[in-house]
Design a protein around this motif. Structure first.
Motif, PDB file in Angstrom:
ATOM      1  N   THR A 107       0.757  -1.134   0.065  1.00 19.68           N
ATOM      2  CA  THR A 107       0.010  -0.091  -0.026  1.00 19.68           C
ATOM      3  C   THR A 107       0.959   1.194  -0.033  1.00 19.68           C
ATOM      4  O   THR A 107       0.445   2.264  -0.451  1.00 19.68           O
ATOM      5  N   ILE A 111      -3.850   5.631  -1.790  1.00 17.76           N
ATOM      6  CA  ILE A 111      -4.517   5.172  -0.547  1.00 17.76           C
ATOM      7  C   ILE A 111      -3.854   6.053   0.500  1.00 17.76           C
ATOM      8  O   ILE A 111      -2.777   6.209   0.701  1.00 17.76           O
ATOM      9  N   TRP A 116      -5.259   2.506   5.748  1.00 18.29           N
ATOM     10  CA  TRP A 116      -6.120   1.538   5.822  1.00 18.29           C
ATOM     11  C   TRP A 116      -6.158   0.835   7.262  1.00 18.29           C
ATOM     12  O   TRP A 116      -5.017   1.316   8.076  1.00 18.29           O
ATOM     13  N   ILE A 163     -10.022   0.052   3.213  1.00 23.33           N
ATOM     14  CA  ILE A 163      -8.888   0.866   2.663  1.00 23.33           C
ATOM     15  C   ILE A 163      -9.638   2.334   2.216  1.00 23.33           C
ATOM     16  O   ILE A 163     -10.661   2.194   1.572  1.00 23.33           O
ATOM     17  N   TYR A 192      -9.479   5.587   0.243  1.00 21.10           N
ATOM     18  CA  TYR A 192      -8.588   5.936  -1.137  1.00 21.10           C
ATOM     19  C   TYR A 192      -8.945   7.530  -1.300  1.00 21.10           C
ATOM     20  O   TYR A 192     -10.250   7.843  -1.102  1.00 21.10           O
TER      21      TYR A 192
END
Ligand SMILES: C[S@@+](CC[C@H](N)C(=O)[O-])C[C@H]1O[C@@H](n2cnc3c(N)ncnc32)[C@H](O)[C@@H]1O
Length: 439
Positions: free
Chosen positions: A376, A383, A386, A405, A407
């Motif tokens: 990630t 991203i 998370w 996650i 975004y």
């Protein structure tokens, strides 16, 4: 009369006005900016009021042109517009598809207008869309509404590969003679309380950004790239603490146990190490003492690792985020510092998305999470963060993990489609190649 105009034009501008009511806005603009090339248009096929006729006369007398029957969703298909040089500004004030509570139709109108306008916009030009307060679905809206209850401008903009680059309050009084009209020029006016004008652009990233993106995609280059804000911050830190031995060379980062860094400061993508001459305490005091004038409040992470002695890890992202008053520290890597030391944003109100992913971890949870973390981090430009939502250990000794996650991107126009593609195809494919993880 005579409020503040949020935008100005000069003689080099070529302006297209879309969805004019009685042409009073275009006529006002033409009077305010004689000599500027103006094409004013309406979707109606006729000019249906005396006011509209007079306004059209005024536009033409200033050298402007008027088009009837121009659909804002199909601007690029209009032969008259195709033959002209691209526009430096395309303006649509208070777009509305007609009818009440037809949010879906208004979103559709916005999106199709933006996609079409982009095709006849000069590179570096701007699209100016004015909406009533609360319609756009941005944090500065008054009244503030649930995003689902708005026209979702950030989503429409990003879907067209565009960016919101600026936002201004709209003051109709700044345009003498402007009379807001409804769907047809004969309709009575409408409320435009707390209206906002959004500047939307398709500009390329500045050189610095393009260079970084193309050549490196490597955070360490920021220390050697002199025009990066991170490098500026490092040099100021260095100047203010000359008695310290600084280690900010690329190699130092590679010495770190990446996983340990990640666990020390979960949200931080980049950690910066400072090694003191005589141990870790003096620098802590020094930075604390100078914090008022320099960085403000920030976090210092003492390294618990035995591998690097006398070392303090300073979360440079967090420090720089505070220093430059950033909403998103990733902007440090994609923005210039203006003379006033503020970051200029390339992308206001980026849309946010959340998706979950689940996988089996065979060789133990921790190594799998470290691999996930590294993966990630490679995609920090999409991203934001998370977190583990759930873990389940099966009686056979396998465990499954579900991760949520978040975004968003400080610089890329992210659409839901793009994020879904990344999440479902790209990330999944990459995870399938990681040892110990099975999707
Ligand atoms: C609320 S009125 C605003 C009128 C005017 N711009 C003003 O500021 O007073 C909404 C306008 O959107 C126009 N409109 C709706 N659909 C359109 C389309 N597909 N293409 C161009 N204009 C459209 C309508 O004709 C109407 O003039």
């Amino acid at each position: 009369m005579g409020g503040k105009r949020p935008w100005t034009f000069d003689s080099k501008d070529r302006i297209l006005l879309v969805g004019e009511g009685d042409f009073s806005f275009a006529a006002s603009l033409a009077r305010l900016h004689p000599g500027v090339g103006i094409v004013a248009s309406t979707v109606s096929t006729a000019i249906d009021s005396l006011e509209a006729v007079q306004n059209v006369e005024a536009i033409k007398s200033q050298g402007g042109a008027v088009l009837c029957g121009l659909d804002g969703k199909k601007l690029h298909k209009c032969p008259f517009l195709q033959e002209r040089p691209r526009f430096t500004a395309i303006v649509f004030n208070f777009p509305h598809s007609g009818g009440k509570m037809r949010m879906d139709r208004n979103r559709h109108l916005l999106r199709r207008f933006l996609a079409s306008a982009k095709r006849i916009l000069d590179p570096g030009g701007r699209i100016l869309v004015t909406l009533c307060g609360g319609q756009a679905g941005v944090p500065v809206d008054v009244p503030s509404r649930e995003y689902g209850n708005t026209w979702q401008l950030p989503t429409q903009v990003a879907t067209c590969g565009l960016r919101i680059t600026n936002v201004h309050p709209f003051d109709g009084d700044a345009f003498p003679g402007y009379r807001r009209t409804g769907y047809r020029s004969l309709d009575k006016g409408f409320h435009s309380y707390a209206a906002l004008t959004f500047e939307i652009g398709a500009q390329d990233e500045p050189d610095f950004v393009r260079r970084l993106w193309r050549e490196t995609r490597n955070v360490r280059a920021l220390f050697s790239t002199t025009d990066s804000p991170m490098a500026g911050l490092v040099s100021r830190l260095r100047d203010s603490a000359p008695d310290l031995r600084w280690q900010c060379e690329d190699t130092l980062l590679t010495e770190f146990d990446q996983a340990r860094c990640t666990s020390l400061c979960e949200d931080s993508v980049l950690l910066f190490a400072i090694r003191t001459k005589s141990g870790s305490v003096p620098i802590k005091h020094y930075l604390a003492a100078s914090s008022k004038t320099f960085l403000g409040h920030f976090s210092i992470f003492l390294n618990e690792s035995k591998t690097i002695d006398d070392c303090i890890l300073l979360d440079m992202n967090a420090a720089a985020k505070l220093h430059f008053r950033l909403e998103d520290e990733r902007q440090l890597w994609f923005s210039h510092v203006s003379p006033s030391n503020c970051i200029s944003f390339h992308h206001l109100f980026p849309p946010k998305f959340t998706y979950d992913i689940s996988f089996w971890t065979d060789g133990g949870h921790e190594p799998a999470m470290q691999s996930f973390s590294r993966l990630t981090a490679d995609h920090w430009d999409l991203i934001r963060s998370w977190r583990v939502l759930d873990r389940y250990a099966s009686p056979e000794g396998r465990s499954s993990t579900t991760i949520r996650i978040a975004y968003d991107s400080p610089h890329l126009p992210l659409s839901d489609w793009l994020v879904k593609f990344f999440h479902l195809k790209v990330l999944k494919a990459k995870l399938e190649r990681v040892k110990g993880i099975t999707i």
